[in-house]
Design an enzyme around this catalytic site. Structure first.
Site, mmCIF file in Angstrom:
data_model
loop_
_atom_site.group_PDB
_atom_site.id
_atom_site.type_symbol
_atom_site.label_atom_id
_atom_site.label_comp_id
_atom_site.label_asym_id
_atom_site.label_seq_id
_atom_site.Cartn_x
_atom_site.Cartn_y
_atom_site.Cartn_z
ATOM 1 N N MET A 1 0.774 -1.210 0.080
ATOM 2 C CA MET A 1 -0.192 -0.092 0.114
ATOM 3 C C MET A 1 0.957 1.227 -0.110
ATOM 4 S SD MET A 1 -2.928 -1.333 0.017
ATOM 5 C CE MET A 1 -3.702 -2.933 0.503
ATOM 6 N N ARG A 9 3.914 2.420 -6.546
ATOM 7 C CA ARG A 9 4.761 1.415 -6.081
ATOM 8 C C ARG A 9 5.923 1.563 -7.115
ATOM 9 N NH1 ARG A 9 0.788 0.215 -4.323
ATOM 10 N NH2 ARG A 9 -0.299 -1.475 -4.502
ATOM 11 N N LEU A 399 3.350 -7.470 2.417
ATOM 12 C CA LEU A 399 4.600 -7.458 2.262
ATOM 13 C C LEU A 399 4.939 -7.382 0.872
ATOM 14 C CD1 LEU A 399 5.931 -10.235 4.728
ATOM 15 C CD2 LEU A 399 5.750 -7.704 5.142
ATOM 16 N N GLU A 400 5.292 -6.159 -0.054
ATOM 17 C CA GLU A 400 5.275 -5.758 -1.222
ATOM 18 C C GLU A 400 6.806 -5.899 -1.566
ATOM 19 O OE1 GLU A 400 3.139 -2.231 -2.055
ATOM 20 O OE2 GLU A 400 1.552 -2.709 -0.686
ATOM 21 N N ASN A 401 7.735 -6.390 -0.977
ATOM 22 C CA ASN A 401 9.009 -6.607 -1.166
ATOM 23 C C ASN A 401 9.281 -8.219 -1.143
ATOM 24 O OD1 ASN A 401 9.927 -3.838 -1.828
ATOM 25 N ND2 ASN A 401 9.579 -3.728 0.382
#
Length: 574
Positions: A1, A9, A399-401
């Site tokens: 987000m 992003r 968890l976008e990584n």
């Protein structure tokens, strides 16, 4: 987000490049059901230096992007590491001799950033496969047939523009000997070691074991009978009886055959009443993210969140100095003096009104890493401590990584064992993370399906993507939402575990905002087959959970137009 207003992003640009054709073509082939065909006894691996034991001999990488490393490796003592740049995808190729009119199995083990594997010049249909970010070795595999006059093909790997480096090892083109030499055929792998029970519920048992060099898959045996086959070094066996003991063994497989069985472990399921993850939520629910920071959107207290939201995800908890552990501190100064005591009291009031309040982990800038058993335990312990301190009902994984499916599964099962059957578990993967069941996010969701509440995929900041029909759809349309949600609905998740994640206003994301009417039409299409665009699912999903908004604060900045319209529509679904 996104924490910042209108900030796309880092990954949001990926699918908007003209080179997206490569990714979507790869996924189209995987969605079409291409499966690896075991090699016959006479087959050979026609790739030279397949394990990069001789450096890059036989391989050519664009822009000097490739090198060999001694760690991490899948097999042997060396592997390829290739680092994409802004205008280079780190493409490494080899010309491989093949026999005309023959079928070959192309495979490779990859990890790290976005990884692609493919072949060109087949004389028939060129094929490819890919996987998003993964911290564990993952096998890519597909098949191709050569044309009547084809004597060589070009095998390639590549990453994605400007993204992190990828690793590749043990690349193979198994089939008839093309006459160019190659690596030896595989031998039967060793039996897996380290088999352990990583968690149980009243109806499931989760297993993990050490990866076996040279294995392309694993078979799991329950009480002596094979019950499932997987490609990774973990599995969750479901459909078990409560308060019952089961014995499990695992074997490793590849084109040469199946190993001996591992040592036996025993798992005892818990007593009945656990699992489900739904709590007292309504059949159709709306999730909203509440911002614990001020980025220009309306600053709110938890008590200000409209009643249309059934699940309120507090954004965000982030990493501490302890590996895997997370912490949360209320931004009282940024929220106009909102105190921790007021925050806790507001959470209780929402729960008294039938709402769920959970803590979201990570976000765009999150740095949480759960990559071994110790960090998985730290994650579970720290999240449970936050639940006890603030009264949270559960956890959201945003968890976008990247995440590790094996150890995040362990962490969530450990948390479930502590919190019990009322635990709420939600996820908010980016669009690309849910395009294939081979991705770490999708694997994690399937691994914890028996305790999972809902996956609200972020259908924004992504550009064009593939639907479950293999066609490309642009974001911002009913078709984009329905055709992409279909991937999860047909990929193993229950309809009650699927939600549509959207920005609540044009300021909530860099791209992908759609009007509430489009969201409502997509919900109607999926649940009842009405108000569809050009894509119409082959069946309906009346139990679809609902929708999610980023964020309640951006919604408030637009007069709560999103929640007033979408919330009412979700709750009116039959």
């Amino acid at each position: 987000m996104d924490r910042a207003s209108g900030m796309p992003r880092r990954r949001g640009r990926i699918a908007t490049r003209t080179a997206t054709w490569s990714a979507v073509t790869a996924l189209a082939l995987s969605l079409a059901g291409l499966a690896a065909v075991p090699a016959s006894a006479a087959d050979v691996n026609n790739v030279k230096n397949a394990g990069f034991e001789s450096g890059l001999t036989g391989w050519t990488c664009t822009a000097n992007s490739g090198t060999t490393v001694s760690s991490p490796v899948h097999g042997g003592s060396s592997a390829l590491k290739a680092a994409p740049a802004g205008q280079d995808d780190a493409r490494c190729t080899q010309t491989v001799a093949v026999e005309p009119g023959s079928t070959y199995t192309l495979s490779a083990w990859v990890r790290g950033g976005y990884s692609f594997l493919g072949v060109t010049g087949t004389g028939t249909t060129d094929v490819s496969a890919w996987t998003p970010d993964t911290t564990a070795w993952t096998q890519l595999s597909t098949t191709f047939t050569t044309g009547a006059s084809t004597t060589s093909v070009t095998v390639y790997t590549h990453g994605w523009y400007g993204q992190s480096a990828y690793y590749a090892d043990d690349i193979s083109v198994y089939g008839p000997d093309g006459g160019g030499g190659g690596d030896p055929a595989p031998t039967v792998p060793a039996a897996p070691a380290g088999l352990t029970v990583s968690g149980t519920t009243s109806s499931s048992a989760s297993l993990s074991w050490n990866a076996v060099t040279g294995a392309t898959g694993y078979n799991v045996y329950q009480n002596g009978t094979k019950v499932t086959a997987v490609t990774g070094a973990s599995a969750t066996i479901t459909g078990l009886a409560a308060s019952t003991s089961y014995s499990f063994q695992v074997t490793a497989t590849n084109a040469a055959g199946e190993s001996a069985k591992s040592a036996t472990v025993t798992a005892t399921t818990t007593s009945g009443g656990g699992g489900g993850g739904g709590g007292a939520l309504p059949r159709h629910a709306v999730t909203g993210y509440w911002q614990n920071f001020n980025n220009g959107a309306t600053v709110q207290k938890i008590s200000d969140v409209p009643s249309a939201y059934d699940i309120i995800a507090v954004a965000f908890a982030d990493a501490t100095s302890t590996p895997g552990a997370v912490g949360f501190t209320l931004d009282s100064a940024g929220l106009g003096g909102y105190t921790a005591d007021q925050f806790k009291a507001d959470i209780k009031a929402k729960q008294a009104a039938g709402k769920k309040v959970i803590i979201s982990i990570g976000g765009q800038n999150g740095t949480v890493s759960v990559n071994d058993s110790a960090s998985a335990a730290n994650f579970a312990n720290s999240v449970y401590a936050l639940m006890q301190t603030y009264g949270f009902d559960g956890v959201d994984i945003d968890l976008e990584n990247g995440l590790n499916a094996t150890y995040m599964t362990q962490a969530l099962r450990a948390l479930s064992a502590k919190a019990g059957s009322s635990l709420i578990i939600t996820m908010a993967p980016q669009t690309l993370d849910m395009q294939s069941t081979s991705s770490a996010y999708f694997q994690t969701a399937l691994n914890v399906k028996d305790i999972l509440t809902v996956v609200n995929t972020q259908y924004y900041n992504s550009g064009s993507m593939l639907g479950c029909d293999g066609k490309v759809y642009g974001q911002g349309s009913v078709d984009f939402l329905t055709a992409l949600a279909c991937i999860q609905l047909e990929g193993g998740l229950s309809p009650s575990q699927v939600g549509l994640g959207l920005p609540a206003s044009t300021s909530g994301a860099g791209s992908g905002y759609v009007s509430p009417t489009v969201v409502d039409n997509a919900l109607d299409c999926l649940t009842a087959g009405t108000n569809c665009g050009s894509f119409k699912p082959s069946r309906t999903y009346p139990d679809l959970r609902g929708a999610m908004a980023w964020s309640t604060n951006w919604d408030a900045s637009s007069g709560n137009a999103w929640s007033n319209a979408v919330g009412a529509h979700v709750h009116a679904l039959p």
